[in-house]
Design a protein around this motif. Structure first.
Motif, PDB file in Angstrom:
ATOM      1  N   ARG A 110       3.427  -0.209  -3.369  1.00  0.00           N
ATOM      2  CA  ARG A 110       2.418  -0.021  -2.326  1.00  0.00           C
ATOM      3  C   ARG A 110       2.712  -0.850  -1.050  1.00  0.00           C
ATOM      4  N   ALA A 111       3.109  -1.947  -1.124  1.00  0.00           N
ATOM      5  CA  ALA A 111       3.362  -2.788   0.076  1.00  0.00           C
ATOM      6  C   ALA A 111       4.369  -2.276   0.885  1.00  0.00           C
ATOM      7  N   LEU A 112       5.467  -1.920   0.229  1.00  0.00           N
ATOM      8  CA  LEU A 112       6.550  -1.336   0.932  1.00  0.00           C
ATOM      9  C   LEU A 112       6.466   0.020   1.478  1.00  0.00           C
ATOM     10  N   ASP A 113       5.473   0.933   0.757  1.00  0.00           N
ATOM     11  CA  ASP A 113       5.172   2.414   1.246  1.00  0.00           C
ATOM     12  C   ASP A 113       4.193   2.011   2.645  1.00  0.00           C
ATOM     13  N   GLU A 114       3.210   1.107   2.589  1.00  0.00           N
ATOM     14  CA  GLU A 114       2.483   0.949   3.660  1.00  0.00           C
ATOM     15  C   GLU A 114       3.238   0.498   4.998  1.00  0.00           C
ATOM     16  N   SER A 115       4.267  -0.412   4.540  1.00  0.00           N
ATOM     17  CA  SER A 115       4.911  -1.248   5.540  1.00  0.00           C
ATOM     18  C   SER A 115       5.219  -0.128   6.877  1.00  0.00           C
ATOM     19  N   TRP A 116       5.550   1.053   6.604  1.00  0.00           N
ATOM     20  CA  TRP A 116       5.865   2.133   7.472  1.00  0.00           C
ATOM     21  C   TRP A 116       5.137   2.052   8.641  1.00  0.00           C
ATOM     22  N   ASP A 117       3.961   1.983   8.239  1.00  0.00           N
ATOM     23  CA  ASP A 117       2.833   2.258   9.438  1.00  0.00           C
ATOM     24  C   ASP A 117       2.125   0.956  10.003  1.00  0.00           C
ATOM     25  N   ASN A 118       2.731  -0.157   9.453  1.00  0.00           N
ATOM     26  CA  ASN A 118       1.905  -1.321   9.777  1.00  0.00           C
ATOM     27  C   ASN A 118       2.777  -2.234  10.791  1.00  0.00           C
ATOM     28  N   ASP A 119       2.057  -2.995  11.445  1.00  0.00           N
ATOM     29  CA  ASP A 119       2.761  -3.970  12.437  1.00  0.00           C
ATOM     30  C   ASP A 119       2.983  -5.165  11.550  1.00  0.00           C
ATOM     31  N   LEU A 120       3.463  -6.252  11.780  1.00  0.00           N
ATOM     32  CA  LEU A 120       3.870  -7.504  10.896  1.00  0.00           C
ATOM     33  C   LEU A 120       2.429  -8.285  10.744  1.00  0.00           C
ATOM     34  N   ASP A 121       1.417  -8.153  11.671  1.00  0.00           N
ATOM     35  CA  ASP A 121       0.277  -8.795  11.478  1.00  0.00           C
ATOM     36  C   ASP A 121      -0.474  -8.046  10.249  1.00  0.00           C
ATOM     37  N   ALA A 122      -0.585  -6.660  10.435  1.00  0.00           N
ATOM     38  CA  ALA A 122      -1.227  -5.888   9.221  1.00  0.00           C
ATOM     39  C   ALA A 122      -0.540  -5.941   7.911  1.00  0.00           C
ATOM     40  N   GLN A 123       0.858  -6.097   7.944  1.00  0.00           N
ATOM     41  CA  GLN A 123       1.580  -6.215   6.855  1.00  0.00           C
ATOM     42  C   GLN A 123       1.359  -7.690   6.007  1.00  0.00           C
ATOM     43  N   LEU A 124       1.300  -8.611   6.833  1.00  0.00           N
ATOM     44  CA  LEU A 124       0.781 -10.135   6.279  1.00  0.00           C
ATOM     45  C   LEU A 124      -0.545  -9.768   5.840  1.00  0.00           C
ATOM     46  N   ASP A 125      -1.427  -9.366   6.126  1.00  0.00           N
ATOM     47  CA  ASP A 125      -2.755  -9.164   5.659  1.00  0.00           C
ATOM     48  C   ASP A 125      -2.555  -8.464   4.441  1.00  0.00           C
ATOM     49  N   LEU A 126      -1.671  -7.255   4.348  1.00  0.00           N
ATOM     50  CA  LEU A 126      -1.611  -6.569   3.160  1.00  0.00           C
ATOM     51  C   LEU A 126      -0.936  -7.537   2.086  1.00  0.00           C
ATOM     52  N   GLU A 127       0.063  -8.341   2.460  1.00  0.00           N
ATOM     53  CA  GLU A 127       0.457  -9.056   1.436  1.00  0.00           C
ATOM     54  C   GLU A 127      -0.433 -10.232   0.808  1.00  0.00           C
TER      55      GLU A 127
END
Ligand code: T3D
Length: 265
Positions: free
Chosen positions: A214-231
């Motif tokens: 899930r985290a890798l799939d969603e990373s395509w659409d996220n900036d770093l900030d959003a990805q850190l939140d997801l992590e």
């Protein structure tokens, strides 16, 4: 009785789906599409399944859409679009959304939709003699099954464009060197290697695997900030699983972990 066009085999903790129309290089006929749809739904609904292996029977992985089913009775080609919504698009979405790793063992040529179904899998290993062909342009079509999405992301725009525009075959070893696939192995080692990977996933912490996907799939659409939140959220969820507690305990006790094999945590 007609042989099944899709074979499904249950192994301990994982399933194997084999495309089985070797005389047509496993091209997707309408019958095969129906059988594949049912097979993937069965795997999705199987709580014991923690990995899926997808491969082809005979000398090919899959030659894409069965073109003999694409001329209407009057000899004119069918108008496409609805055909994608009827099978290919929902199939790719389902394949990508499975909560466990999907391994493509590409045993021979993978062309058209066959290539892009393989590339939609989480891990692609290929026989040294295999090749990947964006064959669409050769018959006046556009890459589908997510090809125009996945190719530039995996190998960059220059290589993606050249492959899609020329329809040139990409040998497996070059696909590995370009980062399109995980690895190439000797032809006679392919299936055993794929089973080894599946057995490894069958014994792995299932919640973590689903969250990593899930985290890798969603990373395509996220900036770093959003990805850190997801992590933060995925890590929180992973830490609530029994497998995390077992993993830490096993490390501290200097023994191999025994995970619960439970996708529910
Ligand atoms: O339509 C929609 O719903 C839209 C979606 C489209 C998705 C697509 O996949 S479009 C692209 C369709 N696929 C292709 O265009 C690839 C066609 N096949 C080939 O270009 C070549 O067969 C290969 C490069 C894959 C392999 O070449 P080779 O020389 O190793 O094998 P071959 O001799 O061409 O094929 C062996 C047999 O399989 C042959 O039949 P025969 O002569 O022994 O009776 C051939 O006609 C058959 N075959 C191969 N691919 C297909 C096929 N029959 C029907 N459909 C095929 N796609």
């Amino acid at each position: 009785m007609q042989e099944k066009t899709v074979l499904v085999e249950q192994r301990s903790g994982y399933s194997v789906i084999t495309l089985n129309r070797p005389q047509r290089l496993n091209a997707f006929s309408q019958t095969m599409q129906g059988e594949l749809k049912r097979a993937i739904e069965a795997v999705e609904g199987d709580d014991e399944c923690r990995a899926l292996l997808l491969t082809g029977a005979g000398r090919a992985f899959c030659a894409g859409q069965d073109l003999s089913e694409r001329l209407a009775a009057d000899g004119e080609p069918m108008v496409l679009g609805d055909a994608l919504e009827a099978f290919y698009n929902p199939f790719i979405r389902k394949l990508r959304a499975l909560p466990f790793p999907v391994i493509a063992a590409v045993n021979g040529v993978a062309a058209g939709a066959g290539a892009n179904v393989a590339l939609a899998c989480d891990i692609v290993i290929a026989a040294r003699s295999a090749s990947f062909v964006q064959a669409f342009v050769r018959i006046g079509l556009v890459p589908d099954c997510g090809g125009t999405w996945v190719l530039p992301r995996l190998i960059g725009p220059a290589r993606a464009r050249a492959l899609a525009l020329t329809g040139e075959a990409l040998p497996a070893e070059k696909a590995e060197a370009w980062g399109l696939i995980w690895k190439t192995v000797d032809d006679d080692a392919l299936i055993e290697e794929a089973h080894t990977i599946c057995r490894q996933f069958a014994a792995a912490p299932a919640v973590a695997l689903a969250l990593i996907k899930r985290a890798l799939d969603e990373s395509w659409d996220n900036d770093l900030d959003a990805q850190l939140d997801l992590e933060r959220e995925t890590q929180r969820e992973a830490s609530l699983s029994a497998d995390y507690a077992e993993g830490v305990r096993a490390f501290l006790e200097k023994r191999a972990p025994v995970f619960a094999h439970n996708r529910g945590g």
